[in-house]
Design a protein around this motif. Structure first.
Motif, PDB file in Angstrom:
ATOM      1  N   ALA A 107       0.828  -1.211   0.000  1.00 30.59           N
ATOM      2  CA  ALA A 107       0.000   0.000   0.000  1.00 30.59           C
ATOM      3  C   ALA A 107       0.861   1.259   0.000  1.00 30.59           C
ATOM      4  N   SER A 108       1.953   1.255   0.754  1.00 35.80           N
ATOM      5  CA  SER A 108       2.825   2.437   0.779  1.00 35.80           C
ATOM      6  C   SER A 108       3.514   2.633  -0.566  1.00 35.80           C
ATOM      7  N   GLU A 109       3.856   1.554  -1.243  1.00 36.14           N
ATOM      8  CA  GLU A 109       4.446   1.650  -2.582  1.00 36.14           C
ATOM      9  C   GLU A 109       3.431   2.239  -3.560  1.00 36.14           C
ATOM     10  N   GLN A 110       2.182   1.806  -3.470  1.00 36.11           N
ATOM     11  CA  GLN A 110       1.131   2.359  -4.329  1.00 36.11           C
ATOM     12  C   GLN A 110       0.904   3.839  -4.021  1.00 36.11           C
ATOM     13  N   LEU A 111       0.989   4.200  -2.744  1.00 30.33           N
ATOM     14  CA  LEU A 111       0.818   5.597  -2.346  1.00 30.33           C
ATOM     15  C   LEU A 111       1.931   6.462  -2.923  1.00 30.33           C
ATOM     16  N   LYS A 112       3.174   5.987  -2.870  1.00 33.84           N
ATOM     17  CA  LYS A 112       4.294   6.735  -3.450  1.00 33.84           C
ATOM     18  C   LYS A 112       4.097   6.931  -4.950  1.00 33.84           C
ATOM     19  N   LYS A 113       3.655   5.876  -5.608  1.00 33.47           N
ATOM     20  CA  LYS A 113       3.426   5.948  -7.048  1.00 33.47           C
ATOM     21  C   LYS A 113       2.331   6.965  -7.363  1.00 33.47           C
ATOM     22  N   GLN A 114       1.266   6.963  -6.561  1.00 35.45           N
ATOM     23  CA  GLN A 114       0.168   7.906  -6.778  1.00 35.45           C
ATOM     24  C   GLN A 114       0.612   9.337  -6.515  1.00 35.45           C
ATOM     25  N   HIS A 115       1.449   9.550  -5.472  1.00 31.54           N
ATOM     26  CA  HIS A 115       1.982  10.895  -5.200  1.00 31.54           C
ATOM     27  C   HIS A 115       2.793  11.395  -6.393  1.00 31.54           C
ATOM     28  N   LYS A 116       3.604  10.513  -6.965  1.00 29.79           N
ATOM     29  CA  LYS A 116       4.429  10.890  -8.108  1.00 29.79           C
ATOM     30  C   LYS A 116       3.553  11.261  -9.300  1.00 29.79           C
ATOM     31  N   GLU A 117       2.527  10.444  -9.573  1.00 32.30           N
ATOM     32  CA  GLU A 117       1.627  10.741 -10.685  1.00 32.30           C
ATOM     33  C   GLU A 117       0.900  12.070 -10.461  1.00 32.30           C
ATOM     34  N   ASN A 118       0.433  12.312  -9.239  1.00 33.46           N
ATOM     35  CA  ASN A 118      -0.275  13.560  -8.937  1.00 33.46           C
ATOM     36  C   ASN A 118       0.647  14.764  -9.114  1.00 33.46           C
ATOM     37  N   ARG A 119       1.883  14.630  -8.681  1.00 33.14           N
ATOM     38  CA  ARG A 119       2.853  15.718  -8.801  1.00 33.14           C
ATOM     39  C   ARG A 119       3.097  16.035 -10.280  1.00 33.14           C
ATOM     40  N   GLU A 120       3.241  14.979 -11.085  1.00 38.18           N
ATOM     41  CA  GLU A 120       3.452  15.193 -12.520  1.00 38.18           C
ATOM     42  C   GLU A 120       2.242  15.866 -13.154  1.00 38.18           C
ATOM     43  N   LYS A 121       1.042  15.474 -12.739  1.00 36.04           N
ATOM     44  CA  LYS A 121      -0.167  16.082 -13.295  1.00 36.04           C
ATOM     45  C   LYS A 121      -0.317  17.542 -12.881  1.00 36.04           C
ATOM     46  N   GLN A 122       0.221  17.898 -11.705  1.00 33.64           N
ATOM     47  CA  GLN A 122       0.166  19.294 -11.271  1.00 33.64           C
ATOM     48  C   GLN A 122       1.212  20.136 -11.992  1.00 33.64           C
ATOM     49  N   ILE A 123       2.387  19.585 -12.208  1.00 34.00           N
ATOM     50  CA  ILE A 123       3.501  20.355 -12.772  1.00 34.00           C
ATOM     51  C   ILE A 123       3.390  20.495 -14.288  1.00 34.00           C
ATOM     52  N   THR A 124       2.834  19.499 -14.972  1.00 37.99           N
ATOM     53  CA  THR A 124       2.790  19.521 -16.437  1.00 37.99           C
ATOM     54  C   THR A 124       2.087  20.761 -16.990  1.00 37.99           C
ATOM     55  N   PRO A 125       0.902  21.133 -16.520  1.00 36.45           N
ATOM     56  CA  PRO A 125       0.268  22.351 -17.066  1.00 36.45           C
ATOM     57  C   PRO A 125       1.086  23.619 -16.784  1.00 36.45           C
ATOM     58  N   VAL A 126       1.716  23.678 -15.623  1.00 34.40           N
ATOM     59  CA  VAL A 126       2.531  24.845 -15.287  1.00 34.40           C
ATOM     60  C   VAL A 126       3.719  24.937 -16.233  1.00 34.40           C
ATOM     61  N   MET A 127       4.334  23.819 -16.552  1.00 32.30           N
ATOM     62  CA  MET A 127       5.475  23.804 -17.465  1.00 32.30           C
ATOM     63  C   MET A 127       5.040  24.250 -18.869  1.00 32.30           C
ATOM     64  N   TYR A 128       3.866  23.801 -19.324  1.00 37.89           N
ATOM     65  CA  TYR A 128       3.367  24.219 -20.631  1.00 37.89           C
ATOM     66  C   TYR A 128       3.102  25.724 -20.656  1.00 37.89           C
ATOM     67  N   GLN A 129       2.583  26.242 -19.562  1.00 38.86           N
ATOM     68  CA  GLN A 129       2.346  27.689 -19.487  1.00 38.86           C
ATOM     69  C   GLN A 129       3.653  28.440 -19.583  1.00 38.86           C
ATOM     70  N   CYS A 130       4.679  27.954 -18.900  1.00 30.73           N
ATOM     71  CA  CYS A 130       5.979  28.615 -18.950  1.00 30.73           C
ATOM     72  C   CYS A 130       6.574  28.551 -20.348  1.00 30.73           C
ATOM     73  N   LEU A 131       6.426  27.418 -21.016  1.00 27.52           N
ATOM     74  CA  LEU A 131       6.987  27.270 -22.356  1.00 27.52           C
ATOM     75  C   LEU A 131       6.265  28.133 -23.385  1.00 27.52           C
ATOM     76  N   THR A 132       4.960  28.337 -23.215  1.00 21.22           N
ATOM     77  CA  THR A 132       4.205  29.140 -24.160  1.00 21.22           C
ATOM     78  C   THR A 132       4.311  30.621 -23.873  1.00 21.22           C
ATOM     79  N   GLY A 133       4.904  30.998 -22.756  1.00 23.01           N
ATOM     80  CA  GLY A 133       5.102  32.399 -22.442  1.00 23.01           C
ATOM     81  C   GLY A 133       3.989  33.009 -21.638  1.00 23.01           C
ATOM     82  N   VAL A 134       2.986  32.230 -21.280  1.00 21.04           N
ATOM     83  CA  VAL A 134       1.887  32.760 -20.483  1.00 21.04           C
ATOM     84  C   VAL A 134       2.402  32.887 -19.050  1.00 21.04           C
ATOM     85  N   GLY A 135       2.103  33.983 -18.405  1.00 19.91           N
ATOM     86  CA  GLY A 135       2.595  34.225 -17.049  1.00 19.91           C
ATOM     87  C   GLY A 135       1.975  33.304 -16.029  1.00 19.91           C
ATOM     88  N   LEU A 136       2.665  33.131 -14.941  1.00 20.76           N
ATOM     89  CA  LEU A 136       2.141  32.310 -13.855  1.00 20.76           C
ATOM     90  C   LEU A 136       1.127  33.114 -13.133  1.00 20.76           C
TER      91      LEU A 136
END
Length: 126
Positions: A97-126
């Motif tokens: 269960a703790s291994e699954q939790l770590k995996k889910q935390h990693k996936e959630n972090r990637e899902k949060q960061i990906t849109p922010v990275m796209y905004q930065c690459l397109t030049g839209v301000g934070l």
């Protein structure tokens, strides 16, 4: 017609409990026989009950002794390889269960960061 789900609870009526025990035991013995035949494995069962003075063994005493001798002849490490007690079972479940939790935390972090990275690459301000 399908059967209804059986509610698993202690049967208070003695005669009904004894009848259910006999039916279930007969079904269990049939399944053991089928499993042994279909899979070609050595299998044994010992059933103790308060309804009979002697335990019932399947397939017979010689079969039981053969399977137990085969088991005892195995190295101790091999015997206990797939055995678990309650504590080790719970530890395994917690680790999984703790291994699954770590995996889910990693996936959630990637899902949060990906849109922010796209905004930065397109030049839209934070």
């Amino acid at each position: 017609m399908t059967r209804k789900k059986v509610k698993l609870a202690f049967i208070t009526n003695d005669s009904a409990r004894k009848a259910t025990f006999r039916k279930r035991k007969k079904g269990l013995m049939k399944k053991l026989s089928e499993l042994s035949t279909l899979c070609g494995i050595d299998i044994c069962a010992i059933i103790y009950s308060s309804y009979e003075s002697q335990p019932e063994v399947w397939p017979d005493n010689r079969g039981i002794h053969r399977v137990l001798a085969q088991f005892k002849g195995m190295p101790e490490m091999e015997q206990s390889k797939k055995m678990v007690n309650q504590e080790s079972f719970i530890r395994q479940r917690i680790a999984k269960a703790s291994e699954q939790l770590k995996k889910q935390h990693k996936e959630n972090r990637e899902k949060q960061i990906t849109p922010v990275m796209y905004q930065c690459l397109t030049g839209v301000g934070l």
